[in-house]
Motif scaffolding. Structure first.
Motif, mmCIF file in Angstrom:
data_model
loop_
_atom_site.group_PDB
_atom_site.id
_atom_site.type_symbol
_atom_site.label_atom_id
_atom_site.label_comp_id
_atom_site.label_asym_id
_atom_site.label_seq_id
_atom_site.Cartn_x
_atom_site.Cartn_y
_atom_site.Cartn_z
ATOM 1 N N ASP A 1 38.859 46.468 27.851
ATOM 2 C CA ASP A 1 39.088 46.934 29.220
ATOM 3 C C ASP A 1 37.928 46.598 30.141
ATOM 4 O OD1 ASP A 1 41.405 47.929 28.158
ATOM 5 O OD2 ASP A 1 41.010 50.028 28.666
ATOM 6 N N ASP A 2 36.707 46.700 29.633
ATOM 7 C CA ASP A 2 35.538 46.395 30.462
ATOM 8 C C ASP A 2 35.523 44.925 30.866
ATOM 9 O OD1 ASP A 2 34.651 49.008 30.343
ATOM 10 O OD2 ASP A 2 33.322 48.659 28.635
ATOM 11 N N PHE A 3 35.917 44.055 29.942
ATOM 12 C CA PHE A 3 35.988 42.624 30.258
ATOM 13 C C PHE A 3 37.014 42.368 31.351
ATOM 14 C CE2 PHE A 3 38.324 38.638 29.637
ATOM 15 C CZ PHE A 3 37.303 37.715 29.808
ATOM 16 N N LEU A 4 38.191 42.959 31.227
ATOM 17 C CA LEU A 4 39.248 42.743 32.216
ATOM 18 C C LEU A 4 38.833 43.267 33.584
ATOM 19 C CD1 LEU A 4 42.366 43.657 30.050
ATOM 20 C CD2 LEU A 4 41.568 41.365 30.689
ATOM 21 N N LEU A 5 38.198 44.433 33.613
ATOM 22 C CA LEU A 5 37.733 44.976 34.884
ATOM 23 C C LEU A 5 36.664 44.073 35.499
ATOM 24 C CD1 LEU A 5 37.739 47.217 36.982
ATOM 25 C CD2 LEU A 5 36.065 48.447 35.578
ATOM 26 N N ALA A 6 35.797 43.525 34.663
ATOM 27 C CA ALA A 6 34.765 42.611 35.168
ATOM 28 C C ALA A 6 35.398 41.360 35.767
ATOM 29 C CB ALA A 6 33.804 42.236 34.044
ATOM 30 N N CYS A 7 36.446 40.858 35.136
ATOM 31 C CA CYS A 7 37.159 39.690 35.675
ATOM 32 C C CYS A 7 37.764 40.007 37.035
ATOM 33 C CB CYS A 7 38.247 39.243 34.709
ATOM 34 S SG CYS A 7 37.643 38.501 33.181
ATOM 35 N N TYR A 8 38.370 41.171 37.135
ATOM 36 C CA TYR A 8 38.972 41.600 38.399
ATOM 37 C C TYR A 8 37.912 41.696 39.496
ATOM 38 C CZ TYR A 8 41.344 44.651 41.769
ATOM 39 O OH TYR A 8 41.875 45.193 42.927
ATOM 40 N N ILE B 1 47.866 43.902 33.016
ATOM 41 C CA ILE B 1 47.399 42.534 32.798
ATOM 42 C C ILE B 1 47.142 42.280 31.323
ATOM 43 C CG2 ILE B 1 44.935 43.009 33.131
ATOM 44 C CD1 ILE B 1 46.853 39.883 34.332
ATOM 45 N N LYS B 2 46.691 43.297 30.599
ATOM 46 C CA LYS B 2 46.457 43.142 29.167
ATOM 47 C C LYS B 2 47.762 42.793 28.450
ATOM 48 C CE LYS B 2 43.819 46.126 27.128
ATOM 49 N NZ LYS B 2 43.316 47.382 26.506
ATOM 50 N N GLN B 3 48.813 43.513 28.784
ATOM 51 C CA GLN B 3 50.112 43.245 28.182
ATOM 52 C C GLN B 3 50.572 41.816 28.472
ATOM 53 O OE1 GLN B 3 53.635 45.241 29.862
ATOM 54 N NE2 GLN B 3 54.186 45.842 27.774
ATOM 55 N N LEU B 4 50.380 41.372 29.723
ATOM 56 C CA LEU B 4 50.771 40.019 30.101
ATOM 57 C C LEU B 4 49.949 38.973 29.357
ATOM 58 C CD1 LEU B 4 52.340 38.061 31.958
ATOM 59 C CD2 LEU B 4 50.460 38.303 33.602
ATOM 60 N N LEU B 5 48.637 39.133 29.316
ATOM 61 C CA LEU B 5 47.767 38.146 28.678
ATOM 62 C C LEU B 5 48.011 38.057 27.174
ATOM 63 C CD1 LEU B 5 44.397 38.778 30.568
ATOM 64 C CD2 LEU B 5 46.124 37.018 31.020
ATOM 65 N N LEU B 6 48.254 39.189 26.546
ATOM 66 C CA LEU B 6 48.558 39.168 25.108
ATOM 67 C C LEU B 6 49.853 38.421 24.840
ATOM 68 C CD1 LEU B 6 47.564 42.807 24.073
ATOM 69 C CD2 LEU B 6 46.387 40.680 23.444
ATOM 70 N N ARG B 7 50.809 38.604 25.726
ATOM 71 C CA ARG B 7 52.087 37.911 25.573
ATOM 72 C C ARG B 7 51.930 36.411 25.805
ATOM 73 N NH1 ARG B 7 55.286 41.618 28.225
ATOM 74 N NH2 ARG B 7 54.987 40.582 30.219
ATOM 75 N N MET B 8 51.001 36.032 26.686
ATOM 76 C CA MET B 8 50.800 34.629 27.032
ATOM 77 C C MET B 8 49.847 33.906 26.087
ATOM 78 S SD MET B 8 50.305 34.909 31.169
ATOM 79 C CE MET B 8 50.006 33.138 31.319
ATOM 80 N N THR C 1 45.169 43.994 46.089
ATOM 81 C CA THR C 1 44.356 44.832 45.233
ATOM 82 C C THR C 1 45.261 45.806 44.489
ATOM 83 O OG1 THR C 1 43.994 46.541 46.907
ATOM 84 C CG2 THR C 1 42.452 44.688 46.880
ATOM 85 N N ARG C 2 44.749 46.380 43.401
ATOM 86 C CA ARG C 2 45.509 47.376 42.658
ATOM 87 C C ARG C 2 44.546 48.299 41.921
ATOM 88 N NH1 ARG C 2 50.224 46.473 37.970
ATOM 89 N NH2 ARG C 2 51.022 48.626 38.065
ATOM 90 N N ASN C 3 44.909 49.543 41.806
ATOM 91 C CA ASN C 3 44.101 50.508 41.067
ATOM 92 C C ASN C 3 43.839 49.993 39.660
ATOM 93 O OD1 ASN C 3 44.160 52.938 39.005
ATOM 94 N ND2 ASN C 3 43.339 53.734 40.925
ATOM 95 N N ALA C 4 42.567 49.997 39.245
ATOM 96 C CA ALA C 4 42.184 49.408 37.961
ATOM 97 C C ALA C 4 42.877 50.082 36.787
ATOM 98 C CB ALA C 4 40.665 49.478 37.785
ATOM 99 N N GLN C 5 43.065 51.394 36.840
ATOM 100 C CA GLN C 5 43.693 52.102 35.734
ATOM 101 C C GLN C 5 45.137 51.681 35.518
ATOM 102 O OE1 GLN C 5 43.072 56.279 36.596
ATOM 103 N NE2 GLN C 5 41.076 56.296 35.564
ATOM 104 N N LYS C 6 45.762 51.182 36.579
ATOM 105 C CA LYS C 6 47.136 50.686 36.463
ATOM 106 C C LYS C 6 47.159 49.189 36.165
ATOM 107 C CE LYS C 6 49.131 54.185 39.500
ATOM 108 N NZ LYS C 6 49.906 54.458 40.734
#
Length: 216
Positions: free
Chosen positions: A123-130, A82-89, A72-77
């Motif tokens: 951000d809401d989408f990514l948090l929902a995925c998590y 993950i956004k940076q990684l997904l945009l790069r991918m 697990t990881r704090n959502a704010q971090k």
């Protein structure tokens, strides 16, 4: 540990999978950070990231006596990371004329579905995925009555929880002072590639991946 007994790290990317893989190496496990061939699955005692975070149900069925660790990881971090990684991918995931191997494409597009730039930037989408992923993992293993270790590697005491879960608590008398290494800082994702260790297991063979039909 036999071929049907593994350690699977089920946490999503950017939750500390590289850090825990590095730790597992120091605990004398053969470790693969991602696995794309049957040979990798056969050789490694511990496997993380792709395709584990997506295929944990099939992996549990194929390796029923395995141990599962959910990071697990704090959502704010986690969200900006993950956004940076997904945009790069993104381009290499969605392109149909090459790009990443099919296993990577399948896993990312299923977990982060619909896999669009608009969603990745939301951000809401990514948090929902998590939250959806964590809830699905929790529900599955509760139904299976199979224990899972949930840890945040940034929190004090979780290294000791890992040692206890793996029955390694007596491996070091000074374990109370130990913590996980903090790797891939600042959005970098090369720490595992750069790490040299005799127990490190290659994810692919000559850059090629199999279809892993037995778990897909």
């Amino acid at each position: 540990m036999n071929k049907l007994s593994k350690i699977f790290v089920v946490g999503l990317p950017r939750t500390g999978t590289t850090s825990i893989c590095s730790t597992l190496l120091t605990l004398n496990y053969c470790v693969a950070h991602t696995a794309y061939t049957q040979t990798t699955f056969d050789k490694a005692n511990a496997i993380a990231d792709t395709p584990v975070f997506n295929d944990y149900k099939a992996l549990h069925q194929h390796y029923p006596n395995s141990q599962f660790i959910y990071l697990t990881r704090n959502a704010q971090k986690w969200i900006p990371s993950i956004k940076q990684l997904l945009l790069r991918m993104y381009h290499n995931v969605v392109r149909d004329d090459g790009g990443f191997n099919p296993i990577i494409k399948r896993c990312y597009t299923e977990i982060f579905s619909p896999f669009t730039l608009d969603n990745i930037n939301n951000d809401d989408f990514l948090l929902a995925c998590y939250n959806k992923h964590k809830a699905a993992v929790t529900e599955y293993f509760e139904q299976q009555r199979h224990p899972v270790l949930f840890i945040d590697i940034s929190k004090p005491g979780n290294y000791q929880k890992l040692l206890k879960f793996l029955n390694k608590q007596n491996i070091n008398d000074d374990s109370t002072d130990l913590s996980f290494p903090f790797l891939n800082k600042g959005g970098k994702v090369t720490a595992w590639k750069d790490l040299k260790h005799p127990l490190k297991v290659d994810s692919t063979k000559n850059g090629r991946c199999s279809t892993l039909d037995h778990i897909s």
